[in-house]
Design an enzyme around this catalytic site. Structure first.
Site, PDB file in Angstrom:
ATOM      1  N   ASP A  54       0.851  -1.184   0.000  1.00  0.00           N
ATOM      2  CA  ASP A  54       0.000   0.000   0.000  1.00  0.00           C
ATOM      3  C   ASP A  54       0.898   1.249   0.000  1.00  0.00           C
ATOM      4  OD1 ASP A  54      -3.127   0.624   0.422  1.00  0.00           O
ATOM      5  OD2 ASP A  54      -1.981   2.097   1.561  1.00  0.00           O
ATOM      6  N   TYR A 113      -3.253  11.256   1.194  1.00  0.00           N
ATOM      7  CA  TYR A 113      -3.683  11.096  -0.192  1.00  0.00           C
ATOM      8  C   TYR A 113      -3.654  12.430  -0.923  1.00  0.00           C
ATOM      9  CZ  TYR A 113      -5.205   6.294   0.568  1.00  0.00           C
ATOM     10  OH  TYR A 113      -5.235   4.947   0.821  1.00  0.00           O
ATOM     11  N   HIS A 173      -4.763  -7.701  -0.255  1.00  0.00           N
ATOM     12  CA  HIS A 173      -4.066  -6.419  -0.097  1.00  0.00           C
ATOM     13  C   HIS A 173      -3.304  -6.306   1.219  1.00  0.00           C
ATOM     14  CE1 HIS A 173      -3.280  -2.261  -1.089  1.00  0.00           C
ATOM     15  NE2 HIS A 173      -3.737  -1.880   0.080  1.00  0.00           N
TER      16      HIS A 173
END
Length: 456
Positions: free
Chosen positions: A223, A373, A429
């Site tokens: 990630d 982000y 993930h």
């Protein structure tokens, strides 16, 4: 004479081109200051302070009061997890959280490993540092930094750490593990100023490792941890012995990648595609476009207006749990959307899942973690690190249920010195948390190859 000069210029230009092409490119960066206000005069405090996770009666009472005041909402009939976290199942999770989950017991588990804090570029950086209890005679432990992502935490690695620091196989390498919290996540202080992106985190983690006395070390990430450790390899390749990652979305769709998407199904051998690649990539519209659209709505919110939705999540523990745990369902296996319980406990225990949620809740870090982000996307779609190849030896663990499949050809576009590419038996993930044994085994395999090369 003129011909000789032209030939000499041509040869010289060709040599210069080849030298420049093969020259290792390094990402450039400058020190920052992320503390509140102006940086103080004098040297930065470089002391390392022990830290331990704790709680209080007031903290738990506040949590329970907020849980008790939640307003349940009915899910649509037969919607399962297709509209997000199923509300009926959420009530069961919340009931367990309120009545059975033992946060104090989980704190003891968190404190199983030594925690520390140290100030770097004006903010407190939290990390755990696990040294092996037993090291074979004549050897030294191998340092590795392991970096988490969102919505995870350093806790993701608690199952993997003992497999690296206390391996049962005598032929395995013994590691010394450092797991930091990205600034703005968990117990690391959040940046007080704009501009903190993955390159800044990478620079800070290099400083952390050097402060701990390491000059060369391995790095692992998934990630956001994939991008931070990749940036570490780009910033100071001489310090990274090897880079191991389990997530590698294409930074940009080069002509080679686009061509492989268009023709790979019909001419797989041309691109080195295996049957597994074909299964994971095609039909391309569904696998690469529709699935990505289904799972990227959160990214658009967090890359544009993180503080707005973040404020609601920071006030509501139930909302926070739904927002985080939904990712541990679908990102583990997108077929879990078809299940009433989202398949949450097929791969994880509720105690582990809620421990991760509690790290976000008790530190109030959901907003700064989401800001990461926006800070990264503010750099545009083509910042310098995207254009820069990674020359550090790299190992890639390809888990079958990862959000975006990365064939070997795609990975090699960025990681030009790809040493290992392993198709894993299972996992999604959150691979280190879901399949710690598989992850540790792949890190071991990659590091063994690298250590053997160093001896030659």
């Amino acid at each position: 004479m003129i011909v000789e000069v032209l030939v000499a210029l041509l040869v010289g230009g060709l040599i210069l081109y080849l030298v420049q092409k093969n020259k290792k490119q390094i990402l450039k960066t400058e020190d920052g200051w992320w503390g509140a206000g102006a940086p103080p005069d004098g040297e930065e405090d470089t002391s390392i302070r022990p830290f331990s996770v704790s709680t209080s009666r007031e903290e738990l009472e506040d949590l329970y009061r907020r849980i008790d005041q939640t307003r349940p909402v009915s899910s649509l009939e037969d919607s399962r997890f297709h509209f997000g976290f199923n509300s009926e199942h959420l009530q069961k999770v919340v009931s367990y959280w309120r009545n059975d989950f033992d946060w104090k017991k989980q704190i003891d588990k968190l404190n199983k490993y030594p925690h520390f804090k140290t100030k770097i570029e004006g903010i407190d950086i939290h990390y755990i540092h696990v040294t092996p209890k037993k090291v074979p005679q004549g050897t030294t432990p191998i340092p590795i930094i392991m970096v988490h992502g969102w919505p995870g935490s350093f806790y993701e690695f608690y199952g993997t750490i003992p497999l690296l620091t206390e391996p049962t196989d005598p032929s395995d390498l013994v590691f010394e593990v450092v797991c930091p919290s990205i600034p703005g996540y968990g117990y690391s202080e959040a940046p007080h100023k704009q501009g903190f992106d993955s390159v800044c985190a990478a620079r800070i983690f290099h400083k952390l490792m050097k402060r701990l006395g390491f000059q060369q070390y391995y790095a692992h990430g998934g990630d956001w941890g994939w991008l931070v450790t990749t940036n570490m390899a780009q910033l100071e390749p001489q310090n990274i012995t090897g880079l191991h990652i389990n997530f590698a979305p294409p930074p940009r769709y080069s002509p080679t990648i686009l061509l492989s998407i268009l023709l790979g199904r019909h001419f797989p051998n041309l691109f080195g595609f295996t049957n597994f690649d074909i299964e994971r990539l095609y039909p391309a519209t569904k696998k690469l476009l529709i699935e990505s659209a289904k799972e990227s709505g959160y990214m658009h919110i967090q890359a544009t207006k993180p503080d707005t939705v973040g404020r609601g999540l920071n006030d509501s523990p139930v909302g926070l749990a739904a927002y985080i745990l939904e990712k541990f369902s679908t990102w583990t296996n997108n077929e879990f959307r078809d299940l009433e319980d989202g398949g949450l406990t097929r791969k994880f225990s509720l105690d582990d899942l809620l421990t991760n949620v509690m790290i976000y809740w008790t530190t109030g870090c959901i907003i700064p973690s989401m800001r990461f982000y926006k800070e990264n996307f503010l750099q545009g779609l083509n910042p310098p690190h995207v254009r820069l190849p990674v020359s550090v030896p790299t190992g890639f663990a390809c888990f079958p249920n990862e959000l975006l499949h990365a064939p070997k050809l795609w990975v090699k576009q960025k990681f030009v010195n790809l040493v290992t590419y392993t198709v894993m038996a299972r996992g999604g993930h959150f691979a280190a948390m879901e399949e710690p044994q598989l992850m540790a085994a792949d890190i071991q395999n990659f590091a063994k190859i690298m250590e053997t090369k160093k001896k030659k």
